[in-house]
Design a protein around this motif. Structure first.
Motif, PDB file in Angstrom:
ATOM      1  N   TYR A 280       0.838  -1.202   0.000  1.00 48.93           N
ATOM      2  CA  TYR A 280       0.000   0.000   0.000  1.00 48.93           C
ATOM      3  C   TYR A 280       0.876   1.256   0.000  1.00 48.93           C
ATOM      4  O   TYR A 280       2.085   1.197   0.246  1.00 48.93           O
ATOM      5  CB  TYR A 280      -0.929   0.009   1.222  1.00 48.93           C
TER       6      TYR A 280
ATOM      7  N   VAL B  83      -5.303   6.344   0.801  1.00 49.08           N
ATOM      8  CA  VAL B  83      -5.019   6.229   2.235  1.00 49.08           C
ATOM      9  C   VAL B  83      -5.077   7.612   2.864  1.00 49.08           C
ATOM     10  O   VAL B  83      -4.997   8.641   2.184  1.00 49.08           O
ATOM     11  CB  VAL B  83      -3.640   5.575   2.481  1.00 49.08           C
TER      12      VAL B  83
ATOM     13  N   ILE C  83      -6.869   2.704   4.807  1.00 48.61           N
ATOM     14  CA  ILE C  83      -7.515   3.132   3.556  1.00 48.61           C
ATOM     15  C   ILE C  83      -8.733   4.004   3.886  1.00 48.61           C
ATOM     16  O   ILE C  83      -9.410   3.807   4.897  1.00 48.61           O
ATOM     17  CB  ILE C  83      -7.926   1.932   2.690  1.00 48.61           C
TER      18      ILE C  83
END
Length: 662
Positions: A180, A243, A222
């Motif tokens: 991520y 995010v 997120i």
């Protein structure tokens, strides 16, 4: 390059060991012959040490031996923490926090600690350090691939300069990029230990130094869980998921010097012995949260995720801590009655910032507001003295240890800890325990300063009271452990924000009593070359408010196959592991304070997590290959480690542990 690296580590052990006769193939000789270095014909030979001559000992004198076997327990401990993590739920990247599924894993100390507990899972405390006692120099190398780019390594070297003087040096490092945005983790842990005793065992000493740090990029989770759960193909690349934080990071650093030594007053060991002992523990820690961009983007909107800030950009919060602990003891030992110890200790700590904050505190803003001045001090200092005693008894099948301590200063604390072991025989062992604890709050509950307005507090919470009754049994049929706990004046963190897009996390204390019970069972069933290893945990809480949240059921089931190949030169173990826990309101994670906090908005759990592994052993080299969470693409995107923090997707990991002996 990765493939060449893999082939290098896979082939090199075989080439090296093929040139040297195996340790196990040496003819069996008596212990005295091995020490003298003579063979059956009386000729001098090189000394050959057996595995039971490589010992690692804790402060509590718990001893383990260097184990190069490939077992299912080694599979469970082949991870970042290097231990079985049943009851812990890792985040999607290595080096991040772990959510707690099994509350009984929580360790309690009567003394106040630094806090920031979510950042400490990889940090070794003083009682976790192991001191070596080895016959010859020994080295262990650990390697494992990570999530995305990076690697995890751990290595140690232990040597005996003489039979009475052992040293070890170790370093553990991690760099993992993650899948991520803004998720990089980089950690390091240096350890140095020394263990010494005179030939007569009149004086003994254990000492160590540790330097540990953890740098984490923090993305806050997120922003839109619907995008993740939609299973839309464009979000398969997790970098496309938005995010909350794109440039924030946290950093924790700690150093410790520790010495524990004792001296026997009487020159020779006899039926009655008198000892004096001393323990020193000096530690300093530093935590920093840094966030250059204050506003977070949620879709097309900008939100203040952690509320109003004093600064417009480059927010930086720094917390400092140091601790000095000294303990002096006198111990009387009688071979029939056991060991009696009386001690006094001195605990001093400083939890501090570089400023004093003065804030306007608005009370009753909805009606006629009242404005008062609120002062947040710069320092929280502790100066605690305690006295206590400990009795230890070991005779035949019984081994008991009983400790009682109580403070004699204003800051009250007490600890009653009793443990009794009964070893009926090699097949049946029983352990009973009781602890009554009156502990001071961790320092970050009572004091915290931040450039975020809502993250400043100065409190004077009551002591937490903890009662724990525990028992465990090991039998040929199963292993079981039971814990009954009552918690009074339990401290926790909660989100006090009224805006759902914000996290304003502050400490609170539950004035009632929480009752907790856990029952853990383990059983392995074997049939031929196959085995089924099962671990089941049942938990229940009794409380008026949802403060202590745990899943009712946690289970891990592994079916695996083991066999030798190539004239027993290669040992293979392969199987599938199922991890599962029931739905519950899991604690959420807040990066500003490095802590988990309670929430009642989103449940996680009730999804199967399947891992496939194939492990091999060649001589003293163990190779691990695993497809983690390989069912991720087939069971839906409803897997989380915490609200807004998805669990890791399917990934293939390679690992290696290699031991060298001189």
């Amino acid at each position: 390059m990765r493939i060449l690296f893999f082939l290098y580590f896979l082939a090199l052990p075989t080439l090296l060991f093929s040139q040297v006769k195996s340790r196990e193939e040496a003819p069996k000789r008596s212990f005295s012959e091995r020490l003298k270095g003579t063979n059956d014909k009386g000729k001098d030979t090189a000394k050959v040490a057996t595995m039971d001559m490589y010992r690692f000992i804790t402060l509590e004198r718990d001893t383990t031996y260097l184990d190069t076997a490939l077992t299912i327990q080694r599979e469970y401990s082949m991870n970042y923490l290097r231990r079985d993590i049943f009851g812990l739920l890792p985040f999607s990247n290595e080096g991040q926090p772990y959510n707690t599924l099994q509350y009984s894993l929580t360790e309690n100390s009567p003394y106040p600690e630094f806090g920031f507990k979510a950042k400490h899972f990889n940090f070794l405390e003083a009682n976790q350090i192991r001191y070596s006692s080895v016959a010859t120099p020994v080295t262990e190398l650990f390697f494992k691939s990570t999530i995305g780019k990076g690697h995890s390594v751990d290595s140690f070297f232990a040597v005996n300069l003489s039979p009475n003087f052992n040293l070890s040096i170790a370093y553990k490092g991690l760099r993992s990029e993650g899948k991520y945005i803004n998720q990089l983790a980089s950690t390091g842990s240096f350890r140095f230990t020394a263990s010494y005793n005179t030939t007569s065992k009149r004086y003994s000493m254990n000492a160590h130094f540790t330097g540990q740090d953890a740098l984490n990029e923090e993305n806050g989770g997120i922003t839109t869980v619907g995008d993740f759960e939609s299973e839309d193909g464009k979000y398969t690349n997790r970098q496309r998921l938005q995010v909350y934080l794109t440039d924030a990071e946290s950093f924790l650093k700690a150093k410790r010097i520790f010495v524990d030594h004792s001296f026997r007053i009487n020159p020779t060991h006899g039926a009655n012995n008198l000892y004096v002992a001393h323990q020193l523990n000096y530690e300093n820690k530093f935590f920093e949260y840094y966030q250059p961009t204050i506003l977070s983007a949620v879709g097309t909107q900008s939100v203040s995720r952690f509320g109003d800030a004093i600064v417009a950009s480059n927010l930086k919060d720094q917390t400092h801590y140091n601790k000095m602990y000294n303990k002096a003891a006198v111990m009387y030992e009688n071979t029939t009655l056991g060991k009696f110890q009386f001690f006094i200790d001195d605990f001093r700590s400083n939890f501090y910032y570089n400023r004093i904050l003065i804030q306007d505190d608005v009370e009753n803003p909805s009606a006629i507001p009242t404005i008062s001045t609120k002062v947040i001090p710069s320092t929280l200092a502790r100066n605690i003295n305690s006295v206590g005693g400990q009795y230890e008894y070991q005779k035949n099948k019984w081994h008991g240890k009983f400790l009682l301590s109580k403070s004699i200063t204003k800051q009250t604390l007490s600890n009653l800890d009793a443990k009794l072991n009964y070893d009926l025989n090699d097949d049946f062992q029983f352990v009973f325990g009781y602890q009554n604890l009156n502990k001071l709050p961790n320092d970050n509950y009572n004091l915290y300063q931040s450039n975020y307005v809502g993250y400043n507090w100065s409190n004077n919470f009551k002591n937490e009271k903890v009662n724990i009754l525990s028992g465990s049994a090991t039998t040929p049929w199963f292993e079981a452990s039971l814990q009954l706990s009552t918690l009074t004046d339990h401290l926790y963190f909660e989100n006090t924000a009224t805006d759902e897009s914000q996290q304003i996390v502050t400490p609170n204390q539950y004035g009632g009593t929480i009752k907790y019970v856990s029952l853990k069972l383990n059983k392995e069933i074997t049939f031929g070359k196959f085995a089924l290893n099962n671990t089941i945990l049942y938990q229940k809480t009794d409380q008026q408010e949802a403060i202590l949240n745990v899943p009712d059921l946690v289970t891990r089931n592994t079916i695996y196959y083991s066999n030798y190949f190539f004239s027993k030169a290669l040992f293979i173990q392969t199987g599938i592991t199922l991890n599962y826990f029931t739905n519950y309101f899991a604690n959420d994670y807040n990066p500003v304070i490095g802590e988990f906090f309670i929430q009642n908005k989103k449940e996680i759990g009730n999804y199967p997590n399947l891992d496939f592994f194939i492990n091999a052993k060649i001589q003293r080299t163990r190779v691990y290959l695993k497809a983690e969470h390989f069912n991720a693409a087939y069971t839906g995107n409803n897997y989380y480690s915490a609200p807004n923090n998805p669990y890791r997707d399917m990934t293939i990991r390679f690992g290696l542990i290699w031991n060298f002996f001189n």
